[in-house]
Scaffold this motif. Structure first.
Motif, mmCIF file in Angstrom:
data_model
loop_
_atom_site.group_PDB
_atom_site.id
_atom_site.type_symbol
_atom_site.label_atom_id
_atom_site.label_comp_id
_atom_site.label_asym_id
_atom_site.label_seq_id
_atom_site.Cartn_x
_atom_site.Cartn_y
_atom_site.Cartn_z
ATOM 1 N N PHE A 27 0.866 -1.174 0.000
ATOM 2 C CA PHE A 27 0.000 0.000 0.000
ATOM 3 C C PHE A 27 0.905 1.227 0.000
ATOM 4 O O PHE A 27 1.702 1.402 0.932
ATOM 5 C CB PHE A 27 -0.893 0.010 1.242
ATOM 6 C CG PHE A 27 -1.894 -1.106 1.265
ATOM 7 C CD1 PHE A 27 -3.224 -0.862 0.959
ATOM 8 C CD2 PHE A 27 -1.514 -2.402 1.590
ATOM 9 C CE1 PHE A 27 -4.163 -1.885 0.982
ATOM 10 C CE2 PHE A 27 -2.438 -3.433 1.605
ATOM 11 C CZ PHE A 27 -3.759 -3.174 1.297
ATOM 12 N N HIS A 58 -1.101 -1.723 -4.301
ATOM 13 C CA HIS A 58 -2.354 -1.087 -3.872
ATOM 14 C C HIS A 58 -2.086 0.407 -3.719
ATOM 15 O O HIS A 58 -1.281 0.813 -2.871
ATOM 16 C CB HIS A 58 -2.846 -1.671 -2.543
ATOM 17 C CG HIS A 58 -3.250 -3.104 -2.633
ATOM 18 N ND1 HIS A 58 -4.463 -3.501 -3.142
ATOM 19 C CD2 HIS A 58 -2.579 -4.237 -2.300
ATOM 20 C CE1 HIS A 58 -4.537 -4.819 -3.102
ATOM 21 N NE2 HIS A 58 -3.402 -5.286 -2.603
ATOM 22 N N THR A 132 -9.122 -0.800 -2.350
ATOM 23 C CA THR A 132 -7.867 -0.577 -1.626
ATOM 24 C C THR A 132 -8.111 0.168 -0.328
ATOM 25 O O THR A 132 -7.544 -0.168 0.714
ATOM 26 C CB THR A 132 -6.863 0.189 -2.509
ATOM 27 O OG1 THR A 132 -6.476 -0.668 -3.590
ATOM 28 C CG2 THR A 132 -5.629 0.599 -1.735
ATOM 29 N N ALA A 136 -7.236 -1.202 3.326
ATOM 30 C CA ALA A 136 -6.391 -0.422 4.247
ATOM 31 C C ALA A 136 -7.101 -0.246 5.585
ATOM 32 O O ALA A 136 -6.475 -0.398 6.648
ATOM 33 C CB ALA A 136 -6.051 0.931 3.617
ATOM 34 N N THR A 144 0.731 5.589 4.912
ATOM 35 C CA THR A 144 1.539 4.728 4.058
ATOM 36 C C THR A 144 2.990 4.829 4.518
ATOM 37 O O THR A 144 3.353 5.797 5.179
ATOM 38 C CB THR A 144 1.437 5.174 2.580
ATOM 39 O OG1 THR A 144 1.815 6.545 2.476
ATOM 40 C CG2 THR A 144 0.046 4.942 2.031
#
Length: 178
Positions: A27, A58, A132, A136, A144
Protein backbone atom coordinates in the motif's frame (compact mmCIF):
# COMPACT_ATOMS: atom_id res chain seq x y z
CA UNK A 1 -17.15 -5.54 1.20
CA UNK A 2 -18.39 -8.08 3.76
CA UNK A 3 -16.76 -10.83 1.69
CA UNK A 4 -13.51 -8.94 2.02
CA UNK A 5 -13.77 -9.07 5.80
CA UNK A 6 -14.28 -12.83 5.89
CA UNK A 7 -11.72 -13.58 3.14
CA UNK A 8 -9.46 -10.64 2.32
CA UNK A 9 -6.89 -12.71 0.42
CA UNK A 10 -8.32 -12.41 -3.12
CA UNK A 11 -8.61 -8.62 -2.82
CA UNK A 12 -5.27 -8.35 -1.06
CA UNK A 13 -3.12 -10.69 -3.16
CA UNK A 14 -5.14 -11.10 -6.35
CA UNK A 15 -6.63 -14.19 -7.87
CA UNK A 16 -3.41 -15.52 -9.35
CA UNK A 17 -2.10 -16.77 -6.03
CA UNK A 18 0.50 -19.49 -6.34
CA UNK A 19 1.47 -22.19 -3.92
CA UNK A 20 5.14 -21.42 -4.46
CA UNK A 21 5.30 -17.63 -4.10
CA UNK A 22 5.22 -15.39 -1.07
CA UNK A 23 2.69 -12.67 -1.87
CA UNK A 24 3.51 -9.09 -0.91
CA UNK A 25 0.68 -6.55 -0.83
CA UNK A 26 2.11 -3.05 -0.90
CA UNK A 27 0.00 0.00 0.00
CA UNK A 28 1.69 3.19 -1.13
CA UNK A 29 1.27 6.87 -1.88
CA UNK A 30 3.31 8.66 -4.53
CA UNK A 31 4.01 11.70 -2.36
CA UNK A 32 5.13 9.67 0.66
CA UNK A 33 8.92 9.88 1.19
CA UNK A 34 8.92 6.63 3.17
CA UNK A 35 7.20 4.87 0.26
CA UNK A 36 9.90 6.12 -2.09
CA UNK A 37 12.59 4.51 0.06
CA UNK A 38 10.63 1.31 0.63
CA UNK A 39 9.94 1.03 -3.10
CA UNK A 40 13.66 0.72 -3.80
CA UNK A 41 14.06 -1.86 -1.03
CA UNK A 42 11.18 -3.91 -2.41
CA UNK A 43 12.77 -3.81 -5.87
CA UNK A 44 16.01 -5.12 -4.35
CA UNK A 45 14.21 -7.91 -2.51
CA UNK A 46 12.30 -8.98 -5.61
CA UNK A 47 15.42 -8.85 -7.79
CA UNK A 48 17.33 -11.09 -5.36
CA UNK A 49 14.77 -13.90 -5.66
CA UNK A 50 12.16 -13.13 -8.35
CA UNK A 51 10.68 -16.65 -8.41
CA UNK A 52 9.84 -16.55 -4.70
CA UNK A 53 7.98 -13.27 -4.29
CA UNK A 54 4.97 -11.71 -6.03
CA UNK A 55 4.21 -8.03 -5.52
CA UNK A 56 0.63 -6.77 -5.63
CA UNK A 57 0.35 -3.00 -5.76
CA UNK A 58 -2.35 -1.09 -3.87
CA UNK A 59 -2.57 2.66 -4.50
CA UNK A 60 -3.63 4.52 -1.36
CA UNK A 61 -3.80 8.24 -2.20
CA UNK A 62 -3.94 10.23 1.02
CA UNK A 63 -2.36 13.57 0.13
CA UNK A 64 -5.11 15.20 -1.91
CA UNK A 65 -6.00 15.62 -5.58
CA UNK A 66 -2.48 15.23 -7.07
CA UNK A 67 -2.09 11.93 -5.20
CA UNK A 68 -5.52 10.79 -6.37
CA UNK A 69 -4.60 11.62 -9.98
CA UNK A 70 -1.30 9.73 -9.77
CA UNK A 71 -3.04 6.72 -8.19
CA UNK A 72 -5.67 6.70 -10.94
CA UNK A 73 -2.91 6.85 -13.57
CA UNK A 74 -1.11 3.92 -11.95
CA UNK A 75 -4.23 1.75 -11.80
CA UNK A 76 -5.12 2.69 -15.38
CA UNK A 77 -1.56 1.94 -16.57
CA UNK A 78 -1.93 -1.56 -15.13
CA UNK A 79 -4.65 -2.16 -17.72
CA UNK A 80 -1.99 -1.60 -20.38
CA UNK A 81 0.63 -3.70 -18.56
CA UNK A 82 2.78 -0.71 -17.62
CA UNK A 83 1.94 -0.03 -13.98
CA UNK A 84 5.39 -0.71 -12.57
CA UNK A 85 7.12 1.38 -15.24
CA UNK A 86 4.78 4.31 -14.56
CA UNK A 87 5.13 3.90 -10.80
CA UNK A 88 8.92 3.82 -11.06
CA UNK A 89 8.89 7.06 -13.04
CA UNK A 90 6.48 8.76 -10.63
CA UNK A 91 8.38 7.59 -7.55
CA UNK A 92 11.74 8.74 -8.88
CA UNK A 93 10.61 12.12 -10.18
CA UNK A 94 9.98 15.06 -7.86
CA UNK A 95 6.74 16.05 -9.58
CA UNK A 96 3.28 16.95 -8.49
CA UNK A 97 0.86 15.00 -10.64
CA UNK A 98 -1.36 16.98 -12.96
CA UNK A 99 -2.86 15.92 -16.26
CA UNK A 100 0.00 17.42 -18.30
CA UNK A 101 2.71 15.62 -16.29
CA UNK A 102 0.79 12.32 -16.37
CA UNK A 103 0.43 12.73 -20.13
CA UNK A 104 4.18 13.37 -20.57
CA UNK A 105 5.16 10.32 -18.53
CA UNK A 106 2.59 8.13 -20.33
CA UNK A 107 3.94 9.21 -23.71
CA UNK A 108 7.53 8.33 -22.76
CA UNK A 109 6.34 4.86 -21.74
CA UNK A 110 4.48 4.27 -25.02
CA UNK A 111 1.13 4.06 -23.27
CA UNK A 112 -2.04 4.76 -25.23
CA UNK A 113 -2.50 8.14 -23.57
CA UNK A 114 -6.12 8.67 -24.62
CA UNK A 115 -7.08 5.21 -23.32
CA UNK A 116 -5.17 5.89 -20.11
CA UNK A 117 -7.16 9.11 -19.55
CA UNK A 118 -10.43 7.30 -20.26
CA UNK A 119 -9.51 4.48 -17.88
CA UNK A 120 -8.45 6.93 -15.16
CA UNK A 121 -12.05 8.20 -15.04
CA UNK A 122 -13.64 4.77 -15.27
CA UNK A 123 -15.83 3.04 -12.73
CA UNK A 124 -13.38 0.13 -12.70
CA UNK A 125 -10.48 2.29 -11.56
CA UNK A 126 -12.70 3.91 -8.93
CA UNK A 127 -13.80 0.46 -7.72
CA UNK A 128 -10.18 -0.63 -7.36
CA UNK A 129 -9.29 2.49 -5.37
CA UNK A 130 -12.36 1.96 -3.18
CA UNK A 131 -11.37 -1.68 -2.61
CA UNK A 132 -7.87 -0.58 -1.63
CA UNK A 133 -9.27 1.95 0.86
CA UNK A 134 -11.49 -0.77 2.36
CA UNK A 135 -8.51 -3.14 2.64
CA UNK A 136 -6.39 -0.42 4.25
CA UNK A 137 -9.16 0.19 6.78
CA UNK A 138 -9.47 -3.55 7.43
CA UNK A 139 -5.74 -3.82 8.18
CA UNK A 140 -5.62 -0.56 10.14
CA UNK A 141 -3.41 1.33 7.69
CA UNK A 142 -4.06 4.99 8.43
CA UNK A 143 -1.05 6.10 6.40
CA UNK A 144 1.54 4.73 4.06
CA UNK A 145 3.48 2.62 3.50
CA UNK A 146 1.65 -0.53 4.48
CA UNK A 147 2.73 -4.09 3.73
CA UNK A 148 1.26 -7.52 4.06
CA UNK A 149 3.97 -10.08 3.43
CA UNK A 150 2.33 -13.49 3.46
CA UNK A 151 0.88 -13.62 6.98
CA UNK A 152 2.79 -10.60 8.36
CA UNK A 153 1.30 -7.10 8.49
CA UNK A 154 3.62 -4.08 8.70
CA UNK A 155 2.71 -0.43 8.91
CA UNK A 156 5.24 2.30 8.21
CA UNK A 157 8.79 2.33 6.98
CA UNK A 158 10.89 -0.76 7.58
CA UNK A 159 14.59 -1.19 6.83
CA UNK A 160 15.66 -3.60 4.10
CA UNK A 161 17.24 -5.93 6.69
CA UNK A 162 13.88 -6.37 8.46
CA UNK A 163 12.09 -6.72 5.13
CA UNK A 164 14.49 -9.53 4.17
CA UNK A 165 14.10 -11.20 7.58
CA UNK A 166 10.30 -11.21 7.37
CA UNK A 167 10.34 -12.34 3.74
CA UNK A 168 12.67 -15.22 4.60
CA UNK A 169 10.47 -16.20 7.54
CA UNK A 170 7.40 -16.21 5.32
CA UNK A 171 9.25 -18.23 2.69
CA UNK A 172 9.89 -20.90 5.33
CA UNK A 173 6.16 -21.14 6.17
CA UNK A 174 3.93 -23.64 4.36
CA UNK A 175 2.14 -22.33 1.28
CA UNK A 176 -0.32 -20.86 0.63
CA UNK A 177 -0.28 -17.79 2.85
CA UNK A 178 -4.05 -17.47 2.68
Amino acid sequence: METMRTDPCPALFGNSASNSEVPIAYFSEFRCPFCRALERDLESLLAEDPATFRLVQHELPIFGPPSELAARASVAAARQGKQQELRRRFMRTPMVAEEASVRRVAETLDLDVEQLLIDMSSAGVQAELDRTRALADLFGFIGTPGLVIGRTVLSGAVPLSLLRQIAEGEKAEPFPAC
